[in-house]
Design an enzyme around this catalytic site. Structure first.
Site, PDB file in Angstrom:
ATOM      1  N   CYS A 166       5.673  49.790   1.476  1.00 33.65           N
ATOM      2  CA  CYS A 166       5.245  48.635   1.987  1.00 33.65           C
ATOM      3  C   CYS A 166       6.451  47.782   1.811  1.00 33.65           C
ATOM      4  CB  CYS A 166       4.164  48.401   1.236  1.00 33.65           C
ATOM      5  SG  CYS A 166       3.324  46.880   1.152  1.00 33.65           S
ATOM      6  N   HIS A 218      -0.299  50.968   2.376  1.00 42.03           N
ATOM      7  CA  HIS A 218      -0.013  51.675   1.455  1.00 42.03           C
ATOM      8  C   HIS A 218      -0.507  53.093   1.631  1.00 42.03           C
ATOM      9  CE1 HIS A 218       1.479  48.670  -1.397  1.00 42.03           C
ATOM     10  NE2 HIS A 218       1.143  47.496  -0.311  1.00 42.03           N
ATOM     11  N   GLU A 238      -1.391  55.067  -0.923  1.00 35.95           N
ATOM     12  CA  GLU A 238      -1.957  55.479  -1.877  1.00 35.95           C
ATOM     13  C   GLU A 238      -3.814  54.532  -1.918  1.00 35.95           C
ATOM     14  OE1 GLU A 238       0.217  51.624  -2.749  1.00 35.95           O
ATOM     15  OE2 GLU A 238       0.531  53.402  -1.710  1.00 35.95           O
TER      16      GLU A 238
END
Length: 211
Positions: free
Chosen positions: A79, A184, A186
């Site tokens: 990001c 992102h 994750e």
């Protein structure tokens, strides 16, 4: 062992949790010297570019990251962490970045709502179709975004993925052993986990080849 860089502007716990699920050894550090003992580095980031660069400089991470990359250590920027890899950003003025990937960070110029927030699709650039970093990834796979600015790379060869949001923009970059993801991973379910796994394998390969 992967170092997750804590400079006060990152979503660290979710990244650490994702690496734990993949059984990738990692540690969170706010000490630049710790990067020397890591085999790879992750630079997360949320917030404004200028403030984040100030924090990196205050803690001494800026020069250490560039030094470790120059020595061949893999780095993943996530990001805002991806945006910091570039030469400069025009978010709230003009700010210098780490200068690892040539290019600049600009604001969306679209009639669609900004920030670009939510799930959107990836398209792999042709020159990276067979690269290990995209193993298990298909064109059209969805990942999760939250951002108002995006990267304009000077060299198309540095562009890994593109995404459409009123305009086609660079959603991931790859230059040698440096990777940047505007989304992102994750928070991007199985696709994001696969990409983190691929990065972990890059770290292992670079570590083996350097020994």
């Amino acid at each position: 062992m992967i170092a997750i860089i804590d400079y006060g502007a990152g979503n660290l716990r979710n990244v650490k949790h994702a690496l734990n699920l993949l059984e990738l050894e990692s540690f969170i550090t706010n000490q630049p010297d710790d990067l020397s003992r890591a085999n790879g580095m992750i630079l997360p980031g949320v917030g404004a570019f200028g403030h984040a660069m100030d924090r990196l400089r205050e803690k001494g991470f800026d020069q250490k990251i560039v030094e470790e990359v120059a020595n061949g250590k893999p780095l993943l920027g996530i990001c805002l962490g991806m945006q910091l890899l570039f030469d400069k950003s025009y978010e709230h003025g003009e700010h210098e970045g780490l200068g690892i990937i040539p290019g600049e960070i600009v604001r969306f110029n679209t009639d669609l709502k900004v920030p670009h927030m939510g799930w959107n699709q990836l398209e792999t650039e042709n020159h990276y179709k067979n690269h290990p970093m995209v193993r298990g990834i298909q064109d059209g796979d969805y990942v999760y975004f939250v951002h108002s600015f995006f990267a304009k790379a000077n060299n198309e060869q540095d562009v890994l993925f593109k995404t459409d949001y009123g305009q086609r923009f660079t959603s991931a970059v790859l230059r040698d052993h440096v990777v940047g993801m505007q989304f992102h991973p994750e928070k991007s379910s199985k696709v994001g986990m696969q990409l983190l796994k691929n990065f972990g394998e890059m770290v292992s390969r670079e570590h083996i080849s350097s020994n």
